[in-house]
Design a protein around this motif. Structure first.
Motif, PDB file in Angstrom:
ATOM      1  N   ALA A1110       3.962  -2.602   3.731  1.00 35.32           N
ATOM      2  CA  ALA A1110       3.788  -1.890   3.869  1.00 35.32           C
ATOM      3  C   ALA A1110       4.504  -0.394   3.433  1.00 35.32           C
ATOM      4  N   SER A1111       6.017   0.319   2.545  1.00 35.55           N
ATOM      5  CA  SER A1111       6.085   0.861   2.176  1.00 35.55           C
ATOM      6  C   SER A1111       5.908   1.181   0.503  1.00 35.55           C
ATOM      7  N   TYR A1112       5.851  -0.048   0.111  1.00 34.07           N
ATOM      8  CA  TYR A1112       5.708  -0.582  -1.502  1.00 34.07           C
ATOM      9  C   TYR A1112       4.560  -0.913  -1.947  1.00 34.07           C
ATOM     10  N   GLY A1113       3.689  -1.827  -0.322  1.00 32.51           N
ATOM     11  CA  GLY A1113       2.765  -2.764  -1.370  1.00 32.51           C
ATOM     12  C   GLY A1113       1.313  -1.904  -2.438  1.00 32.51           C
ATOM     13  N   SER A1114       1.495  -0.536  -2.989  1.00 34.70           N
ATOM     14  CA  SER A1114       0.781   0.188  -3.376  1.00 34.70           C
ATOM     15  C   SER A1114       1.458   0.287  -4.510  1.00 34.70           C
ATOM     16  N   ALA A1115       2.688   0.213  -4.842  1.00 35.90           N
ATOM     17  CA  ALA A1115       4.381   1.337  -6.141  1.00 35.90           C
ATOM     18  C   ALA A1115       4.395  -0.010  -7.068  1.00 35.90           C
ATOM     19  N   LEU A1116       3.235  -0.989  -7.077  1.00 33.55           N
ATOM     20  CA  LEU A1116       4.028  -1.896  -8.046  1.00 33.55           C
ATOM     21  C   LEU A1116       3.045  -2.222  -8.913  1.00 33.55           C
ATOM     22  N   SER A1117       2.714  -2.172 -10.155  1.00 34.96           N
ATOM     23  CA  SER A1117       0.769  -2.948 -10.617  1.00 34.96           C
ATOM     24  C   SER A1117       1.565  -4.450 -11.404  1.00 34.96           C
ATOM     25  N   LEU A1118       0.999  -5.526 -11.465  1.00 32.68           N
ATOM     26  CA  LEU A1118       0.765  -6.983 -11.580  1.00 32.68           C
ATOM     27  C   LEU A1118       0.276  -7.297 -12.435  1.00 32.68           C
ATOM     28  N   ASP A1119       0.510  -8.015 -14.060  1.00 32.80           N
ATOM     29  CA  ASP A1119      -0.521  -8.745 -14.328  1.00 32.80           C
ATOM     30  C   ASP A1119      -1.366  -9.302 -13.279  1.00 32.80           C
ATOM     31  N   ASP A1120      -2.279 -10.198 -14.175  1.00 32.81           N
ATOM     32  CA  ASP A1120      -3.569 -10.916 -13.072  1.00 32.81           C
ATOM     33  C   ASP A1120      -2.772 -12.055 -12.393  1.00 32.81           C
ATOM     34  N   GLU A1121      -1.586 -12.429 -13.864  1.00 32.72           N
ATOM     35  CA  GLU A1121      -0.911 -13.689 -13.238  1.00 32.72           C
ATOM     36  C   GLU A1121       0.053 -13.025 -12.116  1.00 32.72           C
ATOM     37  N   GLY A1122       0.629 -12.355 -12.388  1.00 30.20           N
ATOM     38  CA  GLY A1122       1.596 -12.142 -11.218  1.00 30.20           C
ATOM     39  C   GLY A1122       3.256 -12.079 -12.268  1.00 30.20           C
ATOM     40  N   ALA A1123       3.063 -12.118 -12.843  1.00 28.17           N
ATOM     41  CA  ALA A1123       3.956 -12.545 -14.060  1.00 28.17           C
ATOM     42  C   ALA A1123       4.946 -11.363 -14.179  1.00 28.17           C
ATOM     43  N   LYS A1124       4.730 -10.589 -14.497  1.00 29.91           N
ATOM     44  CA  LYS A1124       4.877  -9.130 -15.154  1.00 29.91           C
ATOM     45  C   LYS A1124       4.816  -8.151 -14.056  1.00 29.91           C
ATOM     46  N   VAL A1125       5.693  -7.045 -14.654  1.00 34.06           N
ATOM     47  CA  VAL A1125       5.472  -5.456 -13.698  1.00 34.06           C
ATOM     48  C   VAL A1125       4.860  -4.626 -14.995  1.00 34.06           C
ATOM     49  N   VAL A1126       3.594  -4.357 -14.496  1.00 32.44           N
ATOM     50  CA  VAL A1126       2.957  -3.218 -15.593  1.00 32.44           C
ATOM     51  C   VAL A1126       3.464  -1.832 -15.577  1.00 32.44           C
ATOM     52  N   ALA A1127       3.819  -1.204 -14.520  1.00 32.08           N
ATOM     53  CA  ALA A1127       3.889  -0.207 -14.146  1.00 32.08           C
ATOM     54  C   ALA A1127       4.494  -0.661 -12.806  1.00 32.08           C
ATOM     55  N   SER A1128       5.227   1.427 -12.846  1.00 35.58           N
ATOM     56  CA  SER A1128       5.446   1.080 -11.086  1.00 35.58           C
ATOM     57  C   SER A1128       5.992   2.520 -10.932  1.00 35.58           C
ATOM     58  N   HIS A1129       5.784   2.824  -9.734  1.00 35.41           N
ATOM     59  CA  HIS A1129       6.302   4.539  -9.531  1.00 35.41           C
ATOM     60  C   HIS A1129       7.450   5.157  -8.339  1.00 35.41           C
ATOM     61  N   PHE A1130       8.219   6.133  -8.886  1.00 33.48           N
ATOM     62  CA  PHE A1130       9.182   5.933  -8.033  1.00 33.48           C
ATOM     63  C   PHE A1130       8.123   7.888  -7.551  1.00 33.48           C
ATOM     64  N   ARG A1131       8.383   7.417  -5.692  1.00 32.85           N
ATOM     65  CA  ARG A1131       7.771   8.229  -4.920  1.00 32.85           C
ATOM     66  C   ARG A1131       8.788   9.251  -4.632  1.00 32.85           C
ATOM     67  N   THR A1132       8.180  10.906  -4.730  1.00 32.71           N
ATOM     68  CA  THR A1132       9.523  11.873  -3.943  1.00 32.71           C
ATOM     69  C   THR A1132       7.771  12.943  -3.622  1.00 32.71           C
ATOM     70  N   MET A1133       8.375  13.997  -2.864  1.00 33.70           N
ATOM     71  CA  MET A1133       7.802  15.154  -2.705  1.00 33.70           C
ATOM     72  C   MET A1133       7.461  16.498  -2.913  1.00 33.70           C
ATOM     73  N   HIS A1134       7.084  17.121  -3.577  1.00 34.11           N
ATOM     74  CA  HIS A1134       7.250  18.636  -3.758  1.00 34.11           C
ATOM     75  C   HIS A1134       8.322  19.237  -3.065  1.00 34.11           C
ATOM     76  N   SER A1135       8.429  20.581  -3.446  1.00 36.61           N
ATOM     77  CA  SER A1135       8.550  21.399  -2.156  1.00 36.61           C
ATOM     78  C   SER A1135       7.248  21.986  -1.433  1.00 36.61           C
ATOM     79  N   PRO A1136       6.780  22.831  -0.624  1.00 33.01           N
ATOM     80  CA  PRO A1136       5.376  24.087  -0.621  1.00 33.01           C
ATOM     81  C   PRO A1136       5.305  24.765  -1.567  1.00 33.01           C
ATOM     82  N   LEU A1137       3.854  23.953  -1.612  1.00 24.31           N
ATOM     83  CA  LEU A1137       3.873  25.395  -3.444  1.00 24.31           C
ATOM     84  C   LEU A1137       2.406  26.064  -2.149  1.00 24.31           C
ATOM     85  N   ARG A1138       2.679  27.792  -2.512  1.00 26.92           N
ATOM     86  CA  ARG A1138       1.888  28.616  -2.289  1.00 26.92           C
ATOM     87  C   ARG A1138       1.080  28.866  -2.311  1.00 26.92           C
TER      88      ARG A1138
END
Length: 1371
Positions: A1110-1138
């Motif tokens: 639930a928390s990180y299911g879309s935070a990592l991108s694996l290659d087609d074989e699942g043997a390598k992490v192609v990309a991953s992200h670290f999520r945070t939030m901006h302060s309110p932008l007015r």
């Protein structure tokens, strides 16, 4: 009842054992026990106690049983995964509850205050008092308050302490009786005399005890503090008081110049008066007092101005004062040397000859010209078959090769597109609200919460959940985002989730307690998708009381967000869009009734709203645009009309007819023989002016406007054929722009043709009173008052056929048209360098339309001009050429041709002589220098940005939504820091990413993001970072027995969530070296990937909140074989932008942070947030503006210098154009016009159109008319006279054709309902027209008269014709 006395029972227990649960289900309740502690039941119980509570329980009696220890372990199992990353918090947590349950001195700090009967009928505890010392309570809270939960971008305190802000609130939350928590009430009264509170030394997260020391991310006290960085947009600037150094220097220089000028002027006036007095005394003392002074002393003003003004009273372009020396046709305005050897500019002569040949061909063969040109136009319009309109906001406003767009595409491809948010703001309608009892009257005016409102809105949400789309019947469950998987619940962020979407268990009082409880402790009110829902997500506009605490019951808005999944699959996207369309229609209907039904108001946006509303924005202003076109058409038709001087005006004719109408009913008193020729004649119908029917040129004006439409249509066809899409704003603005530009050339050509008609037309001055009008004969008009027998008759006007007059007009003005058209085309074309597609396409369409319109004007319009001239000279009716009017009697003592108009007479007689006076020149220079200084000061305050609300129709429902978004939304957008092309299976790279282990790099991704969060003014980051690698490695901790599990018999197989505990064991159980915070022995390589794949599919639930699905299911991108992490992200939030500045600065801050991470760690990192793709342009728009405007001015300099034949004059023209653009930029800051791609293109357009105001005047100055005769030597006064002639020659055309036409058309745009058109087109173009006219007709003449280059003599008409005839004979 009390079963023990605290402080008097050292070595005594207050409770022990389990006495059943409160109901059939629930946790076991302890039994009251007022006795001594006892030894554990056996070694197993002792081992269990020591393993959970620590070695201090390795021996001695306790106040708990093995059942209690197991219950305690199970109860704390839900909290420990959340806080286990910080050992100090975990140790204090266990110490707190182990002492409460098992301490042998329990009776000294614990007092049973009330008991109850359990489900088994036993007496069990209902409430106790737990005396905790302030030292431990405060240290306990401090050790846990900063522990982060990356999966929620929040803090552990939100989950285990209800968001407590003090240790008292923390203890109260822990002690409150609740289903998930303590099964009985634990109170924490203050310590009293005789009481020995529980107060050991708390563990410190920053202490020297390595077993309790926490990582920087959970313990700010050990974090290195980053140096201060100025927030984006607040870079240091040089200031002198409130002014920038540049403003101060310019102001000081201008003040000195002003003082110097005034002193010089005063001194000059004083000296002139002294000279005049001395001259008067000399005259009075001499015998020749009556002798006139030399002409040298007559005037200090423009030489010849008085005589020229006197001659102008004849209203004839061919009349000259008798005191001028007439040198004959072809004389040029030169110094004595140039008079004997006239200066010629060969390029100018070549252009004149070529335009003459082109004009003669087009005028002589108009229908052939029509056929050729219109055939080419028809072929270009075939491109309409590929015509396409772009409405996608991203493809409209973002460059295809934009870094942010490429990063967005990378993000969408590897992590999936960002969710499609459907957001609703529910506010109170005016004068329909009764506030809750505990809400202040002042706040009640805006507060939205009430029991009736909640009940009504939950019914609306129920309808939305049941809503079905058409035609496929999709519901919310089919399209929503489900973090727990396909069988999970939809993410719906609403205050209704705090009530489980059901108010049946609440009344008009209890709902308020529930709102306050859930707002202060979101973890107690989990929605069905099991993510804590903080008040900032569901309430907006929450005021604060005097103590600084938020008053949630006084919230001004309820915020409801439906999160819909997006997809790159068109079918899945179409499914979401279909449901969004159904939601939009439902909300549109609801907005019409909710005010009367419930006293509420909604503002909303769906995933399809923005694109649809932008598509509709143009249709709202069709009437205004058409009105603008009609206004310009009417003006052009009236201004182009050639009203003859002999004709009466329409009003005068009607007045004369009405005055003489009674004569029809009176009998004549005298015979016809006695009637005078001049006696009035009465008519039944009024006699209207003949020029109204013959010389109105309405059809010619309509034809010119038709050419504008054809040029735009052909440009669209050509560019559509080349694959350039159009936008709806282009359909409104481009025809208007081209019409305003194209009409100028029409005026210039028509005015020059009028001058040619005066010189060479049928009514031109002839050399004989009788005889045919032919090119070989000339005569003096008997009414010419300037006739002199000594005049060379060869220099007087002679008749030319209509075709030659049209050709001569084009030869005279063709180079000016070429100069302005080429400059405008180049300037508009430079706008195509702006990478934003909508702006680039606008520039391409504008450049193509202007170029094609110029081509049509020097070909087709010239042919039409020739036909119209022939029609007028044959007295055929305008627009009905088959009807021919009879000629009237021409009286020889009255001129039958038109003299100069009022504007021309004003310029010749008043304006030009006044402007060219030395004193006036000085004031003009000072005035425009002051405007320049003010503009430079003002333009430093231009803001960046483009409010997307401006692109919407003024009545769009999205305007209300964006207003609410700016005011009520208290959270910022998420931001992702994407790490790609990094092998995360290797330990060094893992250490560059993590933050919760002792060997993590101090400048790792997670650590740097946490450090940046602590300086939010510079980073615009407000929430903790979701670090997937920390949670994943923590998931492997064997102490988390319910997380990573494998089969005991086959460790290569993972256990399913429902597999029995006896079949499974923790993944790294018994591993050597053991799991530890140094990362030694943790998985790497293929083993790392095997566990990672399992973590990503493990369900996130109460048993294991660290699982990744639930928390990180879309935070990592694996290659087609699942043997390598192609990309991953670290999520945070901006302060309110007015504001726009906040969005721009957040973009700049995120990219600075990503660059810092990349530089420190050598990783490939980029930031991504949904709004970045739209604000990428502002990272370099100032540099782009400088580049494009610089290139534009360089192009203007080269083109004007080349076509004018003078670098000096070209430099002056370029400088005046630059000053015009600077003035426009100065007004931008005053008139709230931001700098963005649209305004940048308008600045480029300003540069091009400013040239039009200057080009014709400059060329007339450099190439004075061949019939202007001046006897002054070269020098200052020679330039004055050339400038006077230039203003007289083209000034009326520039004023009436360029200025008035644009001003009329632009002024109509003030009526538009589109804020985008009103701000970025009406305001900017209105400013441009005024600035361009002032600079072109005031400043430029002054500067050219002071420093303009030497002029050139034009070839005479006979020269052109003779060369053309010779060329024809040779061919």
């Amino acid at each position: 009842m009390s079963s023990s006395t605290p402080g008097k029972a050292l070595g005594q227990c207050a409770m022990r054992g389990s006495c059943g649960s409160k109901g059939w289900f629930g946790q076991q309740l302890p039994c009251p026990y007022d006795g001594p502690p006892l030894e554990p039941e056996g070694s197993k119980a002792r081992d269990l106690l020591v393993s959970f509570c620590g070695p201090q329980y390795a021996q001695g009696p306790t106040c708990c049983t093995s059942d209690q220890i197991e219950t305690l372990r199970d109860s704390l199992a839900q909290a420990e995964p959340i806080i286990s990353s910080c050992p100090a918090c975990l140790n204090n947590f266990r110490s707190f509850f182990c002492s409460f349950t098992c301490s042998p001195e329990q009776g000294s700090f614990l007092n049973v205050t009330e008991t109850q009967k359990s489900s088994t009928g036993e007496t069990a505890i209902k409430s106790v008092d737990y005396y905790v010392g302030e030292r431990f309570a405060s240290g306990f809270y401090d050790s846990c308050k900063n522990v982060q939960v990356g999966a929620t971008n929040g803090y552990a305190m939100d989950l285990i302490g209800g968001g407590a802000k003090t240790y008292a609130e923390f203890l109260k939350f822990l002690g409150d009786e609740k289903d998930i928590g303590s099964p009985f009430q634990i109170n924490f009264p203050p310590s009293s005399a005789g009481v020995s509170p529980y107060s050991p030394i708390p563990k410190n997260c920053a202490g020297n005890d390595l077993a309790s020391r926490c990582a920087c991310i959970d313990c700010p006290d050990i974090c290195p503090e980053l140096p201060y960085i100025r927030p984006p947009g607040q870079e240091p600037t040089c200031l002198v008081g409130p002014l920038t150094c540049l403003s101060f220097v310019l102001t000081l220089a201008y003040a000195l110049a002003l003082v110097s000028f005034l002193l010089g002027y005063i001194i000059q006036v004083a000296m002139r008066r002294r000279r005049e007095k001395r001259s008067e005394r000399m005259i009075l003392s001499s015998d020749a007092a009556s002798t006139t002074l030399s002409p040298r002393h007559r005037s200090r003003n423009l030489v010849g101005a008085a005589s020229l003004s006197q001659a102008d009273r004849d209203d004839s372009f061919g009349a000259h004062s008798s005191d001028s020396r007439h040198l004959g046709r072809g004389a040029s305005l030169l110094d004595p040397i140039a008079t004997s050897q006239p200066r010629q500019y060969h390029l100018n002569n070549l252009l004149g000859r070529k335009f003459y040949q082109l004009g003669l061909l087009a005028a002589s063969s108009p229908f052939l010209t029509f056929a050729i040109v219109f055939t080419a136009i028809g072929l270009l319009n075939l491109g309409w078959k590929k015509f396409a309109i772009e409405t996608d906001p991203v493809r409209l406003w973002v460059a295809p090769d934009s870094e942010s767009k490429l990063q967005k595409e990378f993000f969408d491809e590897h992590f999936g597109p960002f969710y499609r948010a459907q957001q609703i703001f529910v506010t109170r309608a005016a004068d329909t609200y009764t506030a809750p009892d505990n809400v202040s009257p002042a706040s009640a005016e805006q507060a939205v919460l009430s029991f009736d409102h909640l009940k009504y809105w939950l019914a609306v949400e129920s309808d939305i959940r049941e809503l079905r789309s058409s035609p496929n019947g999709y519901g919310l469950a089919d399209v929503c985002f489900k973090p727990a998987g396909p069988s999970g619940a939809c993410v719906v962020q609403s205050i209704g989730a705090w009530f489980a979407n059901d108010l049946s268990g609440y009344d008009e009082e209890s709902w308020k307690d529930r709102v306050l409880h859930c707002a202060n402790s979101p973890v107690d009110c989990l929605p069905d998708f099991q993510q804590p829902l903080g008040p900032q997500y569901v309430l907006g506009g929450v005021p604060k009381n005097r103590a600084g605490e938020k008053s949630y019951l006084e919230a001004e808005a309820m915020v409801v967000t439906y999160v819909v999944s997006d997809s790159l699959d068109p079918k899945e996207q179409a499914k979401a869009m279909e449901w969004e369309e159904a939601l939009k229609e439902y909300l549109m209907e609801l907005s019409d009734t909710i005010d009367t039904d419930a006293g509420l108001h909604i503002a909303f946006s769906t995933g399809v709203s923005l694109e649809q509303e932008i598509s509709k924005s143009t249709n709202t202003d069709v009437k205004v645009v058409v009105l603008s076109y009609l206004a310009m058409f009417l003006y052009v038709s009236l201004a182009l009309g050639n009203w003859e001087a002999t004709d009466e005006g329409v009003v005068a004719s009607l007045t004369h007819w009405a005055r003489n109408l009674p004569a029809l009913y009176k009998r004549a008193s005298v015979g016809s023989s006695s009637m005078s020729i001049e006696s009035p004649t009465s008519r039944i119908l009024p006699r209207l002016p003949r020029s109204l029917f013959v010389n109105s040129r309405m059809c010619l004006g309509l034809f010119g406007i038709g050419l504008v439409i054809l040029s735009v249509s052909s440009s669209v066809g050509l560019l559509s054929l080349l694959g350039v899409k159009t936008t709806l704003i282009i359909a409104e603005v481009i025809p208007f722009l081209v019409l305003a530009v194209g009409v100028d050339n029409v005026f210039i050509l028509v005015d020059e043709l009028d001058r040619q008609n005066l010189r060479h037309g049928p009514n031109a001055v002839q050399s004989s009173a009788a005889g045919p009008r032919s090119p070989s004969q000339s005569h003096r008009s008997p009414w010419d008052p300037t006739w002199d027998n000594s005049i060379d008759t060869d220099s007087l006007p002679s008749f030319r056929p209509a075709e030659e007059r049209v050709a001569m007009a084009l030869a005279k003005m063709g180079p000016s048209i070429l100069l302005s058209s080429v400059t405008e085309t180049v300037a508009f074309g430079l706008g195509a360098l702006v990478p934003m597609p909508a702006v680039r396409n606008f520039a391409l369409y504008a450049a193509g339309s202007v170029l094609l319109n110029a081509i049509l004007q020097v070909t087709v319009f010239v042919s039409a001009l020739s036909l119209d001239l022939r029609r007028a000279e044959s007295n055929r009716v305008e627009c009905l050429p088959c009807i021919r009017l009879s000629s009237r009697i021409a009286l020889m003592d009255v001129p039958s041709h038109r003299g100069p108009g009022r504007i021309a007479r004003f310029i010749r007689q008043h304006y030009a002589p006044f402007l060219l006076q030395p004193t006036v020149k000085g004031f003009v220079i000072l005035l425009f220098s002051g405007l320049f200084v003010l503009s430079v000061i003002s333009m430093q305050h231009i803001e960046l940005g483009l409010d997307q609300r401006l692109a919407l129709p003024s009545e769009s429902y999205l305007n209300d939504y964006f207003d609410c978004l700016e005011v009520y939304l208290d959270i910022g957008p998420p931001v992702y820091f994407v790490v790609h092309d990094t092998d995360v299976t290797q330990r060094p790279n893992q250490q560059r990413l993590c933050a919760r282990f002792t060997t993590c790099d101090d400048t790792s991704v997670a650590n740097l993001l946490e450090a940046e969060r602590k300086r939010p003014d510079s980073s615009f980051i407000s929430q903790p970072t979701a670090s997937w690698i920390d949670d994943f490695l923590k998931w492997l901790d064997p102490t988390m027995e319910t997380c990573c599990r494998v089969r005991k018999r086959d460790p290569s197989r993972f256990c399913a969530p429902r597999d029995s505990e006896r079949l499974c064991q923790p993944c790294l159980y018994g591993r050597e070296p053991q799991w530890n915070i140094t990362m030694i022995g943790l998985p790497e390589g293929e083993e790392f990937m095997r566990y990672l794949q399992q973590w990503l599919i493990s369900p996130t639930n109460e048993e294991c909140p660290l699982a990744g699905r639930a928390s990180y299911g879309s935070a990592l991108s694996l290659d087609d074989e699942g043997a390598k992490v192609v990309a991953s992200h670290f999520r945070t939030m901006h302060s309110p932008l007015r504001s726009q500045a906040d969005f721009i600065n957040s973009f700049a801050a995120a990219h600075r942070i990503a660059d810092d991470i990349s530089d420190h760690l050598g990783l490939n990192v980029f930031p991504y947030s949904l709004h970045y793709v739209f604000f990428d342009q502002y990272a370099h728009i100032i540099a782009v503006a400088q580049e494009i405007l610089g290139l534009g001015l360089a192009a203007v300099l080269i083109i004007t210098a080349l076509l004018l034949g003078s670098w000096r004059t070209g430099t002056i023209v370029t400088g005046v154009v630059a000053l015009t653009v600077v003035n426009v930029m100065g007004v931008m800051a005053i008139w709230d016009i931001n700098l963005n791609a649209i305004s940048l293109v308008n600045l480029v357009i300003s540069l091009g159109i400013a040239v039009e105001f200057c080009a014709h005047v400059a060329r007339a100055f450099m190439n004075p008319s061949s019939d202007l005769y001046v006897d002054q030597p070269a020098g200052q006064k020679e330039r004055d006279t050339r400038m006077w002639a230039a203003l007289t020659d083209v000034g009326p055309s520039v004023l009436s054709g360029i200025t008035f036409t644009k001003l009329i058309g632009v002024s109509v745009l003030a009526l538009t309902r589109s804020r985008l058109l009103e701000i970025y087109y009406f305001r900017m173009w209105f400013t441009l027209i005024l600035a361009g006219a002032l600079h072109g007709l005031v400043l430029l003449p002054v500067v050219l008269s002071l420093a303009g280059g030497p002029g050139f003599a034009q070839e005479t008409d006979e020269d052109w014709m003779a060369k053309v005839i010779r060329n024809d004979e040779h061919t």
